[in-house]
Scaffold this motif. Structure first.
Motif, PDB file in Angstrom:
ATOM      1  N   ALA A 270       0.873  -1.166   0.000  1.00 37.00           N
ATOM      2  CA  ALA A 270       0.000   0.000   0.000  1.00 37.00           C
ATOM      3  C   ALA A 270       0.912   1.218   0.000  1.00 37.00           C
ATOM      4  CB  ALA A 270      -0.893   0.006   1.235  1.00 37.00           C
ATOM      5  N   ILE A 271       0.613   2.194  -0.854  1.00 43.54           N
ATOM      6  CA  ILE A 271       1.491   3.352  -0.979  1.00 43.54           C
ATOM      7  C   ILE A 271       0.702   4.651  -0.862  1.00 43.54           C
ATOM      8  CG2 ILE A 271       3.099   2.068  -2.434  1.00 43.54           C
ATOM      9  CD1 ILE A 271       2.033   3.636  -4.857  1.00 43.54           C
ATOM     10  N   LEU A 272       1.423   5.717  -0.535  1.00 44.72           N
ATOM     11  CA  LEU A 272       0.861   7.067  -0.554  1.00 44.72           C
ATOM     12  C   LEU A 272       1.153   7.659  -1.918  1.00 44.72           C
ATOM     13  CD1 LEU A 272      -0.456   9.489   0.957  1.00 44.72           C
ATOM     14  CD2 LEU A 272       1.876  10.201   1.580  1.00 44.72           C
ATOM     15  N   ILE A 273       0.108   8.136  -2.597  1.00 49.03           N
ATOM     16  CA  ILE A 273       0.284   8.753  -3.907  1.00 49.03           C
ATOM     17  C   ILE A 273      -0.100  10.226  -3.838  1.00 49.03           C
ATOM     18  CG2 ILE A 273      -0.002   6.641  -5.247  1.00 49.03           C
ATOM     19  CD1 ILE A 273      -2.931   7.370  -5.673  1.00 49.03           C
ATOM     20  N   ALA A 274       0.385  10.995  -4.806  1.00 46.89           N
ATOM     21  CA  ALA A 274       0.125  12.436  -4.854  1.00 46.89           C
ATOM     22  C   ALA A 274      -0.150  12.856  -6.288  1.00 46.89           C
ATOM     23  CB  ALA A 274       1.322  13.214  -4.308  1.00 46.89           C
ATOM     24  N   HIS A 275      -0.833  13.972  -6.432  1.00 43.54           N
ATOM     25  CA  HIS A 275      -0.983  14.568  -7.760  1.00 43.54           C
ATOM     26  C   HIS A 275       0.356  15.171  -8.159  1.00 43.54           C
ATOM     27  CE1 HIS A 275      -2.314  17.262 -10.980  1.00 43.54           C
ATOM     28  NE2 HIS A 275      -3.371  16.470 -11.081  1.00 43.54           N
ATOM     29  N   LYS A 276       0.677  15.126  -9.422  1.00 41.85           N
ATOM     30  CA  LYS A 276       1.984  15.602  -9.888  1.00 41.85           C
ATOM     31  C   LYS A 276       2.193  17.083  -9.596  1.00 41.85           C
ATOM     32  CE  LYS A 276       0.836  16.854 -14.682  1.00 41.85           C
ATOM     33  NZ  LYS A 276       1.133  18.292 -14.491  1.00 41.85           N
ATOM     34  N   ASP A 277       1.097  17.858  -9.459  1.00 42.03           N
ATOM     35  CA  ASP A 277       1.224  19.291  -9.226  1.00 42.03           C
ATOM     36  C   ASP A 277       1.334  19.655  -7.749  1.00 42.03           C
ATOM     37  OD1 ASP A 277       1.161  19.792 -11.930  1.00 42.03           O
ATOM     38  OD2 ASP A 277      -1.012  20.115 -11.990  1.00 42.03           O
ATOM     39  N   ALA A 278       1.292  18.669  -6.858  1.00 36.99           N
ATOM     40  CA  ALA A 278       1.563  18.967  -5.445  1.00 36.99           C
ATOM     41  C   ALA A 278       2.963  19.562  -5.350  1.00 36.99           C
ATOM     42  CB  ALA A 278       1.457  17.701  -4.603  1.00 36.99           C
ATOM     43  N   SER A 279       3.138  20.595  -4.534  1.00 37.85           N
ATOM     44  CA  SER A 279       4.422  21.301  -4.514  1.00 37.85           C
ATOM     45  C   SER A 279       5.560  20.391  -4.048  1.00 37.85           C
ATOM     46  CB  SER A 279       4.341  22.528  -3.607  1.00 37.85           C
ATOM     47  OG  SER A 279       4.421  22.168  -2.249  1.00 37.85           O
ATOM     48  N   MET A 280       6.735  20.620  -4.629  1.00 33.99           N
ATOM     49  CA  MET A 280       7.901  19.812  -4.280  1.00 33.99           C
ATOM     50  C   MET A 280       8.207  19.928  -2.797  1.00 33.99           C
ATOM     51  SD  MET A 280      11.830  19.969  -5.682  1.00 33.99           S
ATOM     52  CE  MET A 280      11.443  19.281  -7.288  1.00 33.99           C
ATOM     53  N   GLU A 281       8.130  21.152  -2.261  1.00 34.62           N
ATOM     54  CA  GLU A 281       8.455  21.354  -0.855  1.00 34.62           C
ATOM     55  C   GLU A 281       7.477  20.618   0.052  1.00 34.62           C
ATOM     56  OE1 GLU A 281      10.253  22.366   2.588  1.00 34.62           O
ATOM     57  OE2 GLU A 281      11.032  22.567   0.549  1.00 34.62           O
ATOM     58  N   GLU A 282       6.182  20.655  -0.296  1.00 38.94           N
ATOM     59  CA  GLU A 282       5.181  19.989   0.532  1.00 38.94           C
ATOM     60  C   GLU A 282       5.378  18.476   0.530  1.00 38.94           C
ATOM     61  OE1 GLU A 282       0.878  21.296   0.811  1.00 38.94           O
ATOM     62  OE2 GLU A 282       0.672  19.472  -0.422  1.00 38.94           O
ATOM     63  N   VAL A 283       5.601  17.900  -0.648  1.00 39.11           N
ATOM     64  CA  VAL A 283       5.815  16.450  -0.729  1.00 39.11           C
ATOM     65  C   VAL A 283       7.101  16.066  -0.006  1.00 39.11           C
ATOM     66  CG1 VAL A 283       6.190  14.511  -2.291  1.00 39.11           C
ATOM     67  CG2 VAL A 283       4.492  16.242  -2.861  1.00 39.11           C
ATOM     68  N   TYR A 284       8.119  16.910  -0.103  1.00 41.76           N
ATOM     69  CA  TYR A 284       9.369  16.679   0.631  1.00 41.76           C
ATOM     70  C   TYR A 284       9.077  16.610   2.135  1.00 41.76           C
ATOM     71  CZ  TYR A 284      14.196  17.369   2.252  1.00 41.76           C
ATOM     72  OH  TYR A 284      15.426  17.224   2.870  1.00 41.76           O
ATOM     73  N   GLN A 285       8.288  17.569   2.637  1.00 42.11           N
ATOM     74  CA  GLN A 285       7.951  17.604   4.064  1.00 42.11           C
ATOM     75  C   GLN A 285       7.175  16.356   4.491  1.00 42.11           C
ATOM     76  OE1 GLN A 285       6.169  21.708   3.608  1.00 42.11           O
ATOM     77  NE2 GLN A 285       6.988  21.928   5.668  1.00 42.11           N
ATOM     78  N   ILE A 286       6.253  15.918   3.650  1.00 43.48           N
ATOM     79  CA  ILE A 286       5.445  14.751   3.977  1.00 43.48           C
ATOM     80  C   ILE A 286       6.306  13.488   3.992  1.00 43.48           C
ATOM     81  CG2 ILE A 286       3.613  13.256   3.075  1.00 43.48           C
ATOM     82  CD1 ILE A 286       2.150  15.835   2.229  1.00 43.48           C
ATOM     83  N   THR A 287       7.174  13.362   2.996  1.00 43.10           N
ATOM     84  CA  THR A 287       8.077  12.203   2.957  1.00 43.10           C
ATOM     85  C   THR A 287       8.983  12.180   4.177  1.00 43.10           C
ATOM     86  OG1 THR A 287       8.097  12.476   0.543  1.00 43.10           O
ATOM     87  CG2 THR A 287       9.662  10.909   1.480  1.00 43.10           C
ATOM     88  N   GLU A 288       9.503  13.342   4.513  1.00 40.15           N
ATOM     89  CA  GLU A 288      10.369  13.465   5.692  1.00 40.15           C
ATOM     90  C   GLU A 288       9.602  13.105   6.966  1.00 40.15           C
ATOM     91  OE1 GLU A 288      13.602  16.702   7.278  1.00 40.15           O
ATOM     92  OE2 GLU A 288      11.616  17.471   6.719  1.00 40.15           O
ATOM     93  N   ALA A 289       8.329  13.530   7.046  1.00 36.02           N
ATOM     94  CA  ALA A 289       7.522  13.252   8.242  1.00 36.02           C
ATOM     95  C   ALA A 289       7.331  11.749   8.432  1.00 36.02           C
ATOM     96  CB  ALA A 289       6.170  13.949   8.125  1.00 36.02           C
ATOM     97  N   ILE A 290       7.082  11.022   7.343  1.00 34.94           N
ATOM     98  CA  ILE A 290       6.941   9.567   7.442  1.00 34.94           C
ATOM     99  C   ILE A 290       8.262   8.948   7.905  1.00 34.94           C
ATOM    100  CG2 ILE A 290       6.491   7.440   6.147  1.00 34.94           C
ATOM    101  CD1 ILE A 290       4.690   9.148   4.294  1.00 34.94           C
ATOM    102  N   TYR A 291       9.346   9.389   7.292  1.00 31.80           N
ATOM    103  CA  TYR A 291      10.685   8.873   7.607  1.00 31.80           C
ATOM    104  C   TYR A 291      11.028   9.090   9.087  1.00 31.80           C
ATOM    105  CZ  TYR A 291      15.812   8.436   7.102  1.00 31.80           C
ATOM    106  OH  TYR A 291      17.133   8.072   7.222  1.00 31.80           O
TER     107      TYR A 291
END
Length: 335
Positions: A270-291
């Motif tokens: 099971a994976i977390l997916i995002a729309h391609k237009d989600a901001s790079m900084e926001e997706v970076y923050q979310i990935t970091e939060a999971i990590y």
């Protein structure tokens, strides 16, 4: 001369003070312009395990981003890639196999949805488990086909992940739903809980779905009836994996009290997916939060226990979002 010198000193002080105040104003304006992270994740049905998974991810983001507002909405494995791809929500949970099917336009989707991007694995293993009553006179799919067994099969709703996998597995063994009907069997589209109720009443012989191992439904069912899980052959594992973008998986015999040996099968994360237009900084923050919150996630649900720094980027063939890719590269997880 002395007065002129004092005059210049006063002007210099006024100038420096003015610059300092201007810098402070700029900093304050900049700080005020940074808004807290505010987004939505679509998970599973209310009260189900996937809603718990989504809320766990949401809370991880909140823990790393003060003031973050993360809303979790109900959804489904097949529906969520469409919601993300069409911009209804920016983030969602789904299987890697269904996310890639949406990306490429394979069943159950009617066209490619190229705006889907992957962020992180959430649950590393969802194992296909073909559960049958111990009383059936066969111990493998090969025997089922040879005997042309009148199997009473229950599958999930047509076009769901579990139903698609079941149909593809049977096809790899040369068995179709029509064959089962011609052998005197039946194919019913039922939910998991209803299926096991009917199995207990001896109205259903078998069912298949991709779920966690152990699965609470299967454990509960095994307390009132004798069960077994049919393994997949090497050729079938390879064929289904290639066709559905799945992985080889092994159900450890310790998963269920009725297993005598490990069961070879296929699996999908099971994976977390995002729309391609989600901001790079926001997706970076979310990935970091999971990590940064893997230990916390393990307290949310036992299914998170296998999520690790090493496997969180094993998202299958859906392209990574640039924000996630940047994070993994900085951590040395990508070249």
């Amino acid at each position: 001369m002395k007065k002129r010198f004092i005059y210049f000193i006063i002007l210099a002080i006024i100038f420096l003070t003015s610059c300092e105040n201007e810098n402070k104003s700029t900093v304050n304006a900049s700080e005020e312009s940074i808004e807290p992270l505010n987004t939505t994740i679509v998970g599973g049905r209310v009260g189900g395990s996937w809603s718990v998974f989504a809320e766990g991810i949401a809370e991880s983001i909140r823990r790393e981003n003060e003031g973050a507002i993360i809303t979790v909405e109900p959804g489904g494995i097949v529906e969520n890639p469409l919601k993300v791809a069409t911009g209804l929500v920016p983030y969602g949970l789904s299987y890697a196999m269904t996310s890639y099917a949406a990306y490429t336009g394979e069943e159950p989707y009617d066209q490619p949805y190229k705006d889907i991007r992957a962020v992180s694995v959430v649950i590393p293993g969802n194992y296909y488990q073909f559960v049958v009553s111990e009383d059936v006179p066969y111990h493998s799919f090969e025997e089922m086909a040879q005997q042309q067994a009148p199997i009473r099969l229950a599958v999930d709703q047509k076009g769901t992940a579990g139903e698609i996998i079941t149909r593809k597995v049977l096809q790899e063994y040369g068995i179709s739903y029509e064959d089962i009907l011609s052998w005197g069997g039946s194919v019913d589209y039922l939910s998991g809980s209803k299926t096991f109720e009917m199995m207990a009443d001896n109205r259903i012989d078998a069912t298949g779905d991709a779920v966690s191992a152990p699965s609470s439904d299967i454990i509960e069912a095994s307390t009132i009836m004798n069960l077994k899980i049919l393994p997949l052959s090497e050729e079938v594992i390879q064929g289904v994996s290639e066709e559905l973008d799945m992985n080889r998986g092994t159900i450890d015999k310790s998963s269920y009290s009725f297993l005598q040996e490990d069961v070879e099968t296929v699996s999908t994360p099971a994976i977390l997916i995002a729309h391609k237009d989600a901001s790079m900084e926001e997706v970076y923050q979310i990935t970091e939060a999971i990590y940064e919150n893997l230990d916390y996630l393990r307290t949310v649900h036992s299914e998170f226990k296998n999520l690790s720094m090493e496997n969180m980027m094993n998202v299958g063939n859906v392209p990574l979002h640039p924000g996630a890719e940047k994070f993994y590269r900085e951590k040395g997880m990508l070249p």
